[in-house]
Design an enzyme around this catalytic site. Sequence first.
Site: not given
Ligand code: PLP
Length: 405
Positions: A140, A225, A254
């Site tokens: 994700f 990420d 986050k």
């Molecule tokens: C939450 C998340 C995102 C997206 O972040 P947003 O602030 O919602 O755009 C991207 N990568 C990972 C691994 C995430 O947990």
Amino acid sequence: MAEKSAVDRSTFDKVILPVYSPAKFIPVKGKGSRVWDQQGKEYVDFAGGIAVTALGHCHPALVKALHEQGETLWHVSNVFTNEPALRLAQKLIDATFADRVFFANSGAEANEAAFKLARYYASHRHSPYKSKIIAFHNGFHGRTLFTVSVGGQPKYSDGFGPKPADIVHVPFNDLDAVKAVIDDHTCAIVVEPVQGEGGVTPATQAFLQGLRELCDKHQALLVLDEVQSGMGRSGKLFSYMHYGVTPDILTTAKALGGGFPVSAMLATEDVASVMEPGKHGTTYGGNPLACAVAEAALDIINTPEVLAGIDERREKFISALEGINQKYHIFKEFRGQGLLIGAELSDGFKNRAGEFHAAAAEFGLMMLIAGPNVMRFAPSLVIDFADIEEGMGRFEKAVDKVVGG
Ligand SMILES: *Cc1c(COP(=O)(O)O)cnc(C)c1O
């Protein structure tokens, strides 16, 4: 001053784009790891705003930073730079592999910048045909069209028209699958060291190390990420530090602002050096308010006291979950890193994560799920031991209700 009109949960169903189905209650106040709703009911918070409120709600140091910056300078745009952004960038560089920082406002935007940079670097340094991105099933990376397409869940990316091309998905933790698709036209491998939304699954040591070696062999960039796994969540400042595997680009969001929207993309000097003024940008990125709060959060999180407390808290969580499991046999596995904990439901309780989640709320507990079979915990990194105990007591009541009913 205008009156504030009364709103309740039914207002949501009338005025908000129906892309969420939030809980039945509306939180109105938080302090530490406790939250209160409109009716004054109190909750223990094991959700942390999805791994965001790493220092709990309304941490005094963050409130102070926000207040002071709020009375000093809110916004100047990137036509000008500003002191909080420069200080935060320097601290992120000092604490990591990185030499350069790009600020944005959300995880998706940090990833968007990362993926564009990886593509641009490859076309600039090597060839315009070196554009293949390798990513993973259940990964994700956010909801912009590029990031959602790199993400590994077609149900999130289908139906929005043509997707960005040359993105290949293979199974997570399967190095042979990567070997089968990587070639000299690959510009990047994009991976979460711990898949968060996809079920709280950590990469194996051999996998992450193998990805690094494959990237080096094919002159591709390793993009980590760490939007969810970063900023202390894993027990170290960033999860890659557990593996001793250094990325070329890393994204964080986050918990970076502890609840204030801010994100960053970190890169090495070599990778960053292909960029020039005008190639990428954002109005709000590096906003002084956001960076002042994030600097305060980083100053607290990146200390031995806070980082060392994370494993201790994880042990508390796991032993409480094991205790519940001995009675109710609902879990088959506990996994994750630090205070990103996934508890996978056993086969007898398949697809029932939502039921446990709803029952938890009834008993005064906020928590998360990661897909239909995994209960996810992402509490404050400084949650009091008493709050863990109280929250787990409430969770047990919820489990008892679901199992018994
Ligand atoms: C939450 C998340 C995102 C997206 O972040 P947003 O602030 O919602 O755009 C991207 N990568 C990972 C691994 C995430 O947990």
